[in-house]
Enzyme design. Structure first.
Site, short mmCIF file in Angstrom:
data_model
loop_
_atom_site.label_atom_id
_atom_site.label_comp_id
_atom_site.label_asym_id
_atom_site.label_seq_id
_atom_site.Cartn_x
_atom_site.Cartn_y
_atom_site.Cartn_z
N GLY A 351 53.71 42.27 74.10
CA GLY A 351 54.17 43.84 74.25
C GLY A 351 52.66 44.47 74.39
N GLY A 353 50.86 48.64 74.14
CA GLY A 353 50.98 50.00 74.01
C GLY A 353 49.75 50.35 74.81
N PHE A 355 47.19 51.61 73.25
CA PHE A 355 45.87 51.35 72.29
C PHE A 355 46.17 49.96 71.58
CE2 PHE A 355 45.05 55.71 73.41
CZ PHE A 355 43.67 55.70 73.39
N VAL A 358 50.59 43.30 71.47
CA VAL A 358 51.29 42.67 70.60
C VAL A 358 51.18 41.08 71.14
CG1 VAL A 358 53.12 41.87 69.14
CG2 VAL A 358 52.78 44.54 69.90
N LYS A 373 50.01 42.41 66.07
CA LYS A 373 49.69 43.63 66.99
C LYS A 373 47.99 43.97 66.55
CE LYS A 373 51.38 48.04 67.56
NZ LYS A 373 52.38 49.05 67.16
N ASP A 473 58.63 56.27 63.68
CA ASP A 473 58.76 55.87 65.17
C ASP A 473 59.85 55.12 65.63
OD1 ASP A 473 57.63 55.76 67.85
OD2 ASP A 473 55.96 54.20 67.23
#
Ligand SMILES: *[C@@H]1O[C@H](CO)[C@@H](O)[C@H](O)[C@H]1NC(C)=O
Ligand SMILES: *[C@@H]1O[C@H](CO)[C@@H](O)[C@H](O)[C@H]1NC(C)=O
Length: 660
Positions: A351, A353, A355, A358, A373, A473
Site C-alpha cells: 500500500g 500513501g 507520505f 505499507v 506502515k 480516517d
C-alpha cells in the site's frame, strides 16, 4: 715458657671465640651475604632470597643455619648462668603451584648445624621415625606446619612450639590478633604471601612468645602462642640457630626473606622495604603476560569488531527516549522490521500513501505476518503523546479492528506494525482498477456483512472501550479483509482518544481524507464521534454505489468536483435513490437493504451534525432492531449539499498522516 705462652694464646683465642659467640646478634635483609651453612636443597638466590626447598623435587629437605654456634648457657655476658634469653624475627613465604603444599618450615635451635638422620617427610627435616620425641635430641623449634599429620597435628595451617619432637607443646591455627580484646584475622600459611614471625624467650621470666602477622602489619601486641616454661633443660651450652623444611610429596618453595637474631636482647626490627622480592606467582606471571600481550590484541580486535558492527548497524539506528520505556513491549526494533520486510523491499509494498508506504513482513522470531506502515513524520509533533495514543490503541481488541502490534521510531520516520490481512483493502475490491485482471467485485451479501462489521467496530471505538476513540480516517481504503472477507477497520494513524463524557475536542489541524471530512471539521477543525459518523456515511455510499466520494468531471461548465453525497442526495430528492447502487453487485440482493444503506448514508452525512445518528443507532437500523421511518428522513430536507456546506473550496490535505 713457650708452653705457657702457647697456653695463654690458646686461652686468649678461646676468650675471643667466647666473646664472638656471645655476640650472636645479626640482621639480614636478604641472605646473600649471610653467614650461613646450607644443606640439602637450600640455596640463596642472587637477590638474597633463601629457598630451603624448591619445586624441582619431591622428598626434599633443606637446612640453613647460622654458621657460628651460639652460647645458650654459661654465657659470660648473662647475669645468671642458667637464664639465657633470645629474640628472633624472620620473614618467610610458602609458595606452591598446587592447591596443597609441602610440609612447612621451622625455626630451629639444635645442637648441630645440620640435623643428621632427619627425613624429608613429615618431620619437617628435623627428626626421623626413631628419634622423634626423644629428650636426648635437645631440639627446640617453632613450626609453621602446612600438612596435618593425624598422629599429632590439629590442622594443616598452624603455628606450634616443638620441644624434641613434632608433637607440639602448644599450637594454634595461624592467625594474628588485631586488638587486645581477642579480635583476630586468620592467615593462610600457604597463601604465597610473605609473613613475619617473632619468637622471644625471656630466660628470667621463663616466658616464650610467638607472634605472626602479614608483612604489611606491624607486630601485634598480643602473641599467638604464649608458653610459660623453663627451656634451659633443652639448651646445651652452645647451640645452632637456623631453619629447616621438607616437602614430602609436594614440590614447594619454602622461602626466607630476612632474619634477625639476638641472644640476651631484642632482635633488630626488620626493614620490610629492604627485603628481596618474591618471584611472581605463576598465575600472576600469566596475568601479566595476558595483560601485556594478549590484552592489546584483544582490545584491538574488540574495537575493530565494534567499529565494524557500528558501521554495519548504523542503518538500524533508532530514536528511543526515556519515556518510551513505559511502552516497552509495544516497541519494535528497527532491525527486526528491516529484516521482516526484506529491507523494506519494493516487492513487499502492499500500500502507498503520499507520505507513507505499507510493507508486508514476517517477524524474524515469531514468524508472524505483519503489515508495517512507514510514515515520514514531522519531528515537531508531540511524539510522546502520539505514541502513548498508539500504544493505547494497541490495547484495542475487537474482531472488526485491525490489531496494532506496536511501533518503532527513527529520525524523521515512524513505523507502525499492524496485523497482516491477506485480502487487502476493501477499496481494491469495490473500485477495481482497469488494469486489474479480476473485475470480480463483492456481491451485496458480502458488502452488507462488511458494512455491519465496520459499524460494530466503530460502536466499540465510540462507546464500548475505556476511552472514546475517534478514528478520523474512516473510508473504504482503511477497511481490510481477512481470508473469510470479514472486515477490519485499520490505520489508526490519525486516531484520537478522549475520556468518556468529553466528546468534542478541538483539534489543531484538519485531518482526514478529502471527501470524507465533515463540513464542521473543515471549518473549525472540530473532531468528534459525529465527524467519524460523517465519514462512515460516505463509506456507506461508496460501498453501495461503487463510486469514489469525489469525482472530477470535465464538461461544458469546466472542471468540477462531483461529490457522491450530493449525487445521492439529489437522487433522493428526485425519488430515484435506488438507481444509484453499484450495478456490479450482481442480481442477488435485497433491495430493502440497499435502500436502508443509502438512506443511512445520507443521514450520516447530514451537513448538520446534530441530525446524524450515532453509530449505535446505525447498528440498530442495520440489524433490524430499529426501523428507519419516513419521519426520520424528513431531516434530509434541511440538508445542504456538500458544495453549499463547505463555505470555501474543500482543502485537499496532502499529508494524510499529519497528526494534530
Ligand atoms: C635418626 O637420627 C639419629 C640422629 O639424628 C640417627 O642417629 C639415627 O640413625 C636416625 N635413625 C634412622 C632410622 O635414620
Ligand atoms: C579462622 O579459621 C578457623 C579455623 O578454620 C575458623 O574456625 C574461624 O571461623 C576462622 N575465623 C575467621 C574470622 O575467618
Amino acid at each position: 715458657m713457650w708452653t705457657l705462652f702457647f697456653k695463654l694464646i690458646v686461652i686468649f683465642f678461646l676468650f675471643l671465640l667466647q666473646i664472638d659467640i656471645s655476640k650472636a646478634d645479626f640482621v639480614y635483609h636478604g641472605l646473600e651475604n649471610a653467614y650461613l651453612t646450607l644443606d640439602g636443597a637450600a640455596q640463596v638466590a642472587d637477590n638474597g632470597l633463601l629457598s630451603l626447598t624448591n619445586q624441582n623435587n619431591r622428598y626434599e629437605i633443606g637446612h640453613a643455619f647460622f654458621s657460628d654456634p651460639v652460647q645458650f648457657k654459661n654465657n659470660v655476658m648473662s647475669t645468671s648462668s642458667d637464664s639465657v634469653s633470645f629474640s628472633t624475627s624472620f620473614v618467610f613465604a610458602i609458595v606452591s603451584d598446587n592447591d596443597i603444599s609441602g610440609q612447612g618450615l621451622a625455626f630451629v635451635i639444635a645442637p648441630s648445624r645440620g640435623l643428621p638422620g632427619a627425613l624429608a617427610d613429615q618431620y619437617l627435616g628435623l627428626f626421623n621415625d626413631s628419634n622423634n620425641g626423644n629428650p636426648a635430641n635437645h631440639v627446640f623449634a617453632v613450626e609453621l606446619d602446612t600438612i596435618r599429620n593425624i598422629e599429632y597435628d590439629m590442622d594443616n595451617n598452624h603455628v606450634g612450639i616443638d620441644i624434641n619432637g613434632l608433637k607440639s607443646v602448644q599450637a594454634k591455627f595461624a592467625k594474628y590478633y588485631t586488638d587486645k580484646n581477642g579480635g583476630y584475622k586468620n592467615l593462610s600459611l600457604t597463601s604465597g604471601k610473605a609473613m613475619q614471625v617473632w619468637v622471644k624467650y625471656d630466660g628470667s621470666q621463663k616466658q616464650l612468645d610467638v607472634t605472626i602477622a602479614p608483612v604489611k602489619v606491624r607486630k601485634p601486641d598480643v602473641p599467638l602462642l604464649s608458653l610459660s616454661q623453663d627451656l634451659s633443660a633443652i639448651f646445651l651450652d652452645s647451640m645452632y640457630v637456623g631453619f629447616s623444611s621438607s616437602t614430602q610429596t609436594v614440590e614447594t618453595f619454602h622461602y626466607i626473606l630476612g632474619w634477625s637474631f639476638k641472644i640476651n636482647g631484642e632482635a633488630q626490627e626488620l626493614d620490610i622495604s629492604s627485603l628481596p622480592e618474591l618471584p611472581e606467582p605463576k598465575e600472576k606471571a600469566m596475568m601479566l603476560y595476558i595483560v601485556s600481550i594478549i590484552m592489546p590484541i584483544f582490545v584491538f580486535i574488540t574495537a575493530s569488531l565494534g567499529i565494524f558492527f557500528f558501521l554495519k548497524n548504523r542503518k538500524f539506528t533508532e530514536l528511543v527516549e526515556d519515556w518510551e520505556e513505559i511502552y516497552g513491549t509495544h516497541r519494535f526494533s528497527f532491525k527486526d522490521l528491516y529484516r521482516a520486510t526484506n529491507g523494506f523491499g519494493e516487492k513487499e509494498i502492499i500500500g502507498k500513501g503520499d507520505f507513507s508506504e505499507v510493507y508486508r513482513g514476517v517477524l524474524p522470531t515469531s514468524r508472524k505476518e505483519v503489515a508495517v506502515k512507514k510514515i515520514a513524520h514531522d519531528s515537531r509533533y508531540r511524539m510522546q503523546q502520539f505514541i502513548a495514543e498508539i500504544v493505547s490503541i494497541g490495547q484495542l481488541r475487537h474482531r472488526n479492528l485491525v490489531q496494532l502490534y506496536g511501533y518503532c521510531r527513527r529520525k524523521g520516520e515512524l513505523l507502525l506494525v499492524y496485523e497482516f490481512l491477506p485480502c487487502g483493502s476493501l477499496e481494491k475490491l469495490i473500485f477495481p482498477s482497469n488494469s486489474s485482471a479480476s473485475r470480480a467485485t463483492l456481491n451485496w451479501c458480502q458488502r452488507f456483512k462488511i458494512i455491519k462489521g465496520v459499524t460494530s467496530g466503530l460502536v466499540y471505538l465510540h462507546e464500548e472501550w475505556d476511552k472514546v476513540v475517534i478514528h478520523r480516517d474512516v473510508k473504504a481504503g482503511n477497511v481490510f479483509l481477512d481470508a473469510d472477507m470479514n472486515p477490519r477497520l485499520g490505520d489508526f494513524g490519525l486516531a484520537m482518544l478522549f475520556d468518556h463524557g468529553s466528546i468534542d475536542t478541538l483539534t489543531s489541524k484538519i485531518a482526514g481524507t478529502p471527501g470524507y471530512i465533515a463540513p464542521e471539521m473543515n471549518k473549525s477543525g472540530l473532531a468528534s464521534t459525529r465527524t467519524d459518523v460523517y465519514a462512515f456515511g460516505v463509506f456507506l455510499l461508496e460501498v453501495a454505489c461503487g463510486k469514489r466520494p469525489v469525482e472530477i468531471r470535465t464538461d461544458l461548465t469546466g472542471v468540477r468536483a462531483v461529490h457522491l453525497v450530493d449525487f445521492v442526495l439529489s437522487c433522493w430528492g428526485k425519488g430515484t435513490i435506488v438507481e444509484t447502487f453499484d450495478p456490479n453487485i450482481g442480481s442477488e440482493y435485497v433491495a430493502e437493504e440497499i435502500e436502508l444503506v443509502l438512506k443511512l448514508g445520507l443521514l450520516c452525512t447530514h451537513t448538520n451534525s446534530d441530525f446524524r445518528p450515532t453509530m449505535r443507532q446505525v447498528m440498530q437500523y442495520l440489524n433490524g432492531d430499529a426501523t428507519l421511518l419516513q419521519t426520520d428522513l424528513q431531516v434530509l430536507d434541511t440538508c445542504d449539499t456538500v458544495n453549499q456546506a463547505f463555505k470555501r473550496p474543500e482543502v485537499y490535505l496532502g499529508n494524510l498522516c499529519s497528526h494534530g
